[in-house]
Scaffold this motif. Structure first.
Motif, PDB file in Angstrom:
ATOM      1  N   MET A 195      -3.116   2.953   8.391  1.00  9.12           N
ATOM      2  CA  MET A 195      -3.234   3.998   9.400  1.00  9.12           C
ATOM      3  C   MET A 195      -2.680   5.326   8.890  1.00  9.12           C
ATOM      4  N   LEU A 196      -1.503   5.281   8.271  1.00  9.38           N
ATOM      5  CA  LEU A 196      -0.900   6.521   7.791  1.00  9.38           C
ATOM      6  C   LEU A 196      -1.721   7.137   6.655  1.00  9.38           C
ATOM      7  N   LEU A 197      -2.339   6.272   5.851  1.00  6.13           N
ATOM      8  CA  LEU A 197      -3.180   6.769   4.758  1.00  6.13           C
ATOM      9  C   LEU A 197      -4.395   7.505   5.306  1.00  6.13           C
ATOM     10  N   ILE A 198      -5.047   6.891   6.288  1.00  8.14           N
ATOM     11  CA  ILE A 198      -6.235   7.522   6.873  1.00  8.14           C
ATOM     12  C   ILE A 198      -5.858   8.849   7.534  1.00  8.14           C
ATOM     13  N   LEU A 199      -4.717   8.847   8.242  1.00  6.84           N
ATOM     14  CA  LEU A 199      -4.292  10.084   8.903  1.00  6.84           C
ATOM     15  C   LEU A 199      -3.998  11.178   7.879  1.00  6.84           C
ATOM     16  N   GLN A 200      -3.382  10.789   6.763  1.00  2.00           N
ATOM     17  CA  GLN A 200      -3.062  11.810   5.766  1.00  2.00           C
ATOM     18  C   GLN A 200      -4.327  12.349   5.098  1.00  2.00           C
ATOM     19  N   LEU A 201      -5.298  11.450   4.889  1.00  2.00           N
ATOM     20  CA  LEU A 201      -6.579  11.893   4.350  1.00  2.00           C
ATOM     21  C   LEU A 201      -7.255  12.864   5.314  1.00  2.00           C
ATOM     22  N   ALA A 202      -7.132  12.563   6.610  1.00  3.50           N
ATOM     23  CA  ALA A 202      -7.795  13.402   7.608  1.00  3.50           C
ATOM     24  C   ALA A 202      -7.157  14.786   7.677  1.00  3.50           C
ATOM     25  N   SER A 203      -5.889  14.899   7.282  1.00  5.20           N
ATOM     26  CA  SER A 203      -5.250  16.212   7.366  1.00  5.20           C
ATOM     27  C   SER A 203      -5.212  16.891   5.998  1.00  5.20           C
ATOM     28  N   VAL A 204      -6.264  16.629   5.206  1.00  8.64           N
ATOM     29  CA  VAL A 204      -6.326  17.166   3.845  1.00  8.64           C
ATOM     30  C   VAL A 204      -6.314  18.701   3.837  1.00  8.64           C
ATOM     31  N   LEU A 205      -6.757  19.327   4.913  1.00 12.68           N
ATOM     32  CA  LEU A 205      -6.767  20.796   4.935  1.00 12.68           C
ATOM     33  C   LEU A 205      -5.415  21.384   5.332  1.00 12.68           C
ATOM     34  N   ASP A 206      -4.481  20.534   5.747  1.00 14.15           N
ATOM     35  CA  ASP A 206      -3.120  21.007   6.005  1.00 14.15           C
ATOM     36  C   ASP A 206      -2.279  20.709   4.775  1.00 14.15           C
ATOM     37  N   GLY A 247       6.733 -22.522  -3.765  1.00 18.98           N
ATOM     38  CA  GLY A 247       7.262 -22.139  -5.068  1.00 18.98           C
ATOM     39  C   GLY A 247       6.990 -20.701  -5.483  1.00 18.98           C
ATOM     40  N   ALA A 248       6.685 -19.842  -4.510  1.00 19.92           N
ATOM     41  CA  ALA A 248       6.400 -18.451  -4.857  1.00 19.92           C
ATOM     42  C   ALA A 248       7.697 -17.713  -5.199  1.00 19.92           C
ATOM     43  N   GLY A 249       7.666 -16.951  -6.295  1.00 18.56           N
ATOM     44  CA  GLY A 249       8.837 -16.164  -6.701  1.00 18.56           C
ATOM     45  C   GLY A 249       8.919 -14.886  -5.892  1.00 18.56           C
ATOM     46  N   LYS A 250       9.944 -14.129  -6.219  1.00 15.92           N
ATOM     47  CA  LYS A 250      10.236 -12.902  -5.498  1.00 15.92           C
ATOM     48  C   LYS A 250       9.048 -11.937  -5.406  1.00 15.92           C
ATOM     49  N   LEU A 251       8.456 -11.617  -6.561  1.00 17.24           N
ATOM     50  CA  LEU A 251       7.386 -10.632  -6.564  1.00 17.24           C
ATOM     51  C   LEU A 251       6.171 -11.135  -5.801  1.00 17.24           C
ATOM     52  N   ARG A 252       5.936 -12.448  -5.927  1.00 14.72           N
ATOM     53  CA  ARG A 252       4.785 -12.996  -5.200  1.00 14.72           C
ATOM     54  C   ARG A 252       5.042 -13.002  -3.702  1.00 14.72           C
ATOM     55  N   GLN A 253       6.300 -13.165  -3.308  1.00 10.83           N
ATOM     56  CA  GLN A 253       6.614 -13.068  -1.873  1.00 10.83           C
ATOM     57  C   GLN A 253       6.325 -11.662  -1.359  1.00 10.83           C
ATOM     58  N   ILE A 254       6.721 -10.660  -2.143  1.00  5.13           N
ATOM     59  CA  ILE A 254       6.466  -9.278  -1.736  1.00  5.13           C
ATOM     60  C   ILE A 254       4.957  -9.030  -1.663  1.00  5.13           C
ATOM     61  N   TRP A 255       4.247  -9.509  -2.673  1.00  3.64           N
ATOM     62  CA  TRP A 255       2.805  -9.278  -2.753  1.00  3.64           C
ATOM     63  C   TRP A 255       2.040 -10.002  -1.635  1.00  3.64           C
ATOM     64  N   HIS A 256       2.440 -11.242  -1.344  1.00  2.78           N
ATOM     65  CA  HIS A 256       1.657 -12.038  -0.393  1.00  2.78           C
ATOM     66  C   HIS A 256       2.136 -11.941   1.055  1.00  2.78           C
ATOM     67  N   ILE A 257       3.415 -11.597   1.244  1.00  2.00           N
ATOM     68  CA  ILE A 257       3.926 -11.569   2.617  1.00  2.00           C
ATOM     69  C   ILE A 257       4.324 -10.150   3.044  1.00  2.00           C
ATOM     70  N   THR A 258       5.202  -9.520   2.248  1.00  2.39           N
ATOM     71  CA  THR A 258       5.743  -8.233   2.680  1.00  2.39           C
ATOM     72  C   THR A 258       4.657  -7.164   2.797  1.00  2.39           C
ATOM     73  N   LEU A 259       3.893  -6.972   1.708  1.00  2.00           N
ATOM     74  CA  LEU A 259       2.890  -5.912   1.730  1.00  2.00           C
ATOM     75  C   LEU A 259       1.797  -6.143   2.775  1.00  2.00           C
ATOM     76  N   PRO A 260       1.238  -7.374   2.865  1.00  2.00           N
ATOM     77  CA  PRO A 260       0.255  -7.593   3.939  1.00  2.00           C
ATOM     78  C   PRO A 260       0.866  -7.336   5.317  1.00  2.00           C
ATOM     79  N   GLY A 261       2.170  -7.613   5.453  1.00  2.00           N
ATOM     80  CA  GLY A 261       2.823  -7.413   6.742  1.00  2.00           C
ATOM     81  C   GLY A 261       2.863  -5.955   7.174  1.00  2.00           C
ATOM     82  N   ILE A 262       2.978  -5.037   6.205  1.00  2.00           N
ATOM     83  CA  ILE A 262       3.023  -3.625   6.599  1.00  2.00           C
ATOM     84  C   ILE A 262       1.688  -2.927   6.316  1.00  2.00           C
ATOM     85  N   ARG A 263       0.669  -3.714   5.941  1.00  2.29           N
ATOM     86  CA  ARG A 263      -0.607  -3.097   5.602  1.00  2.29           C
ATOM     87  C   ARG A 263      -1.225  -2.280   6.732  1.00  2.29           C
TER      88      ARG A 263
END
Lengths: 314, 296
Positions: B216-227, B195-211
């Motif tokens: 990884m991209l977040l850590i890489l961008q943090l690491a290139s803070v001097l660029d 019975g999960a609605g649209k937003l809960r599907q995004i929150w529980h399935i979609t976002l964890p799926g691309i986490r």
């Protein structure tokens, strides 16, 4: 068997055309999503269309219709002008040289290097790979590079545009990953037939790797076409400037020699103003965009493949 | 030894690549010694007098240095805060579109600026916001006062962040779109049964799926803070905005190549290179610790 075949095919289709897996949105949400996406596309598209329209319009029309998306008072004067300036054509030829010769050199060295590095059983493979990858992590910086190029007499030579970025480590790794996907049995059978290593590479590996070579060739070619830094840092003689460096002096700095030429030309003949710096700048920008536009369908196709290849760990 | 002889053709094939890296990536490290010298071009690297850490003292004691660090780090952080979520949201929106032709068209248009150089894209931007750009022409026609956005220190950092987003958001979304296609459809079926609605599907399935991708991209961008975007800032900036827009890279270029102060520029470049290398090695370590595929 047949059903599983169909299953595989539909899975592949899903990768391209993702079916709707989520619930349908309420009508107004769906409408909002489309509107946001249209807005984002327009924000990207309209400024480019405006420059395009300006490059074909007479000067007075630009002031009358600054937000034009189609040319007003159509004219080719701006293009006639930029093609009559020898400095732009000279610089265009420098970039064409760097892009064509440079990409050939890049590919030759990257392919041979990546092929050797794909042989993990080769003694010393790990160390040699590190030699090629380490430069991605730590480099000596701009000034030591400048001094080196000065010592090997590459400063102010158009060859610096070809040589200074001969192998991009990332592309080397991509190519190596691709070579791994070719079954080694194929090579073995050629080897047993007495083929030399060079002919295995030339007659089998390269023909089988055409998509990967196209991808990496495009990476390099776009890199050369858009290369601004190599010319800026290492070429001070403006008759050897690549296109991007000349473009900056025309489009951004607005004080290139030919710009002054234009304003005097305009002021001498104030009754019939055809050209202003704005027209010239617009035409110059379009001149640099057109080649990218021409290869854009290939870029889209192969670049996407390229980054997917890159996400496979090497 | 015989084993090595067996592989001789492969070593031969690898020779140009390795030679290239040795000449253009390793030999220049020798030039780093000029950070510790009073480099005079006519004397050469070897004969220029040693001055110890004087270049570094000049660097750390100059008023310019904290400003460079502040500008570099702030611009990078603004990019992270405002720019990082954009491709993710864009990918999520595109994922809701059912009409394939519409999706393709939007993608084709939004990818395009990625393939333009900053010189060309900067030219297009200035055509809109420059002193004689569209906005000012319109303001002028309406009888209002014109504004020069490119030469306004208050607007420079937002300008850099926004134009950076505009140029790259479409392209950056590709990797998330690919990750979205990898999510198992059955997971959606499962939560729909609950019975999960649209937003809960995004929150529980979609976002964890691309986490993993996001992490990884977040850590890489943090690491290139001097660029902070060397090419973009070199194109968009001018002396009026150096106070808020001059970053380490633009400073090294100006001081080193334009003012020929080689020793100081090398010292600043070396400082940046060492910190950047430490950051990227740590980033790899963190990514490995989180159990994701590491970079090496």
């Amino acid at each position: 068997m047949v059903t599983s075949q169909v299953q595989v095919e539909t899975n592949e289709l899903k990768l391209i055309n993702r079916p709707q897996l989520l619930d349908r949105n309420p009508m107004w949400v769906q409408l909002l999503i489309y509107l946001i996406l249209i807005a984002l596309a327009l924000v990207t598209l309209l400024p480019i269309l405006n420059v395009f329209a300006m490059s074909f319009s007479e000067a007075h029309a630009i002031y009358e219709h600054p937000m034009m998306l189609v040319p007003y008072s159509f004219t080719l004067e701006a293009y006639k002008y930029i093609f009559s300036t020898s400095i732009l054509l000279k610089s265009f030829s420098v970039t064409v040289f760097a892009t064509s010769v440079g990409t050939l050199f890049n590919l030759a060295v990257t392919i041979t290097g990546a092929y050797a590095l794909s042989k993990t059983r080769m003694p010393g493979n790990k160390v040699l790979l590190w030699v090629c990858v380490f430069p991605m992590l730590f480099g000596p910086g701009l000034i030591p590079m400048y001094i080196l190029l000065k010592n090997v007499h590459l400063l102010n030579s158009i060859w610096v545009l070809v040589i200074s970025g001969l192998v991009v480590p990332f592309n080397l790794i991509l190519m190596r990953n691709f070579f791994w996907s070719i079954p080694e049995e194929l090579e073995e059978s050629m080897r047993i037939d007495g083929a030399s290593e060079v002919s295995i590479l030339w007659r089998m590996i390269i023909p089988l790797s055409k998509p990967a070579i196209a991808t990496i060739g495009l990476f390099y070619a776009v890199g050369h076409w858009n290369d601004f830094f190599t010319g800026l840092f290492f070429i001070t003689d403006n008759t050897k400037w690549p296109l991007q460096v000349l473009l900056r002096s025309i489009v951004i700095d607005m004080n290139a020699l030919n710009m002054r030429g234009v304003s005097t030309m305009v002021s001498q003949d104030a009754t019939k103003i055809m050209l202003t710096p704005e027209n010239i700048k617009a035409a110059t920008i379009i001149f640099a965009v057109v080649p990218i536009l021409l290869v854009y369908p290939f870029l889209q196709k192969y670049f996407v493949k390229g980054i997917m290849l890159g996400s496979v760990k090497g | 030894m015989q084993n090595i002889w067996k592989w001789r053709y492969f070593y031969l094939l690898l020779t140009p690549t390795v030679l290239y890296f040795i000449i253009f990536s390793y030999i220049p490290f020798y030039g780093v010694v000029i950070a510790f010298k009073n480099f005079q071009p006519f004397l050469g690297i070897w004969d220029s007098p040693w001055i110890g850490l004087k270049n570094f003292e000049t660097m750390f004691s100059s008023v310019k240095f904290p400003e460079l660090i502040r500008n570099t780090v702030l611009i990078s952080l603004y990019r992270l805060i405002f720019g990082f979520p954009v491709p993710i949201l864009f990918a999520l929106l595109l994922n809701e579109v059912r009409a394939i032709w519409f999706k393709r068209t939007v993608q084709t248009i939004t990818y395009f600026p990625h393939f333009l150089s900053w010189v060309v894209f900067g030219g297009i931007i200035f055509n809109v916001i420059g002193p004689s750009g569209i906005i000012n022409l319109v303001l002028d026609k309406l009888g209002l006062e014109t504004i020069n956005m490119a030469a306004n220190p208050d607007l420079f950092r937002p300008l850099v962040v926004i134009t950076g987003i505009l140029k790259e958001f479409g392209w950056a979304a590709i990797i998330y779109l690919a990750a979205l296609t990898g999510i198992d459809p059955h997971l959606y079926e499962a939560v729909k049964v609950d019975g999960a609605g649209k937003l809960r599907q995004i929150w529980h399935i979609t976002l964890p799926g691309i986490r993993p991708m996001i992490a990884m991209l977040l850590i890489l961008q943090l690491a290139s803070v001097l660029d902070a975007g060397f090419e973009q800032i070199l194109i968009l900036s001018n002396p009026v905005v150096y106070g808020v827009g001059d970053i380490i890279d633009t400073y090294v270029y100006r001081v080193g190549l334009l003012e020929s102060n080689y020793g100081l520029a090398t010292a600043v470049g070396l400082f940046k290179g060492v910190i950047a290398a430490i950051l990227i090695v740590s980033a790899n370590h963190i990514i490995r610790r989180t159990g994701e595929k590491s970079l090496w």
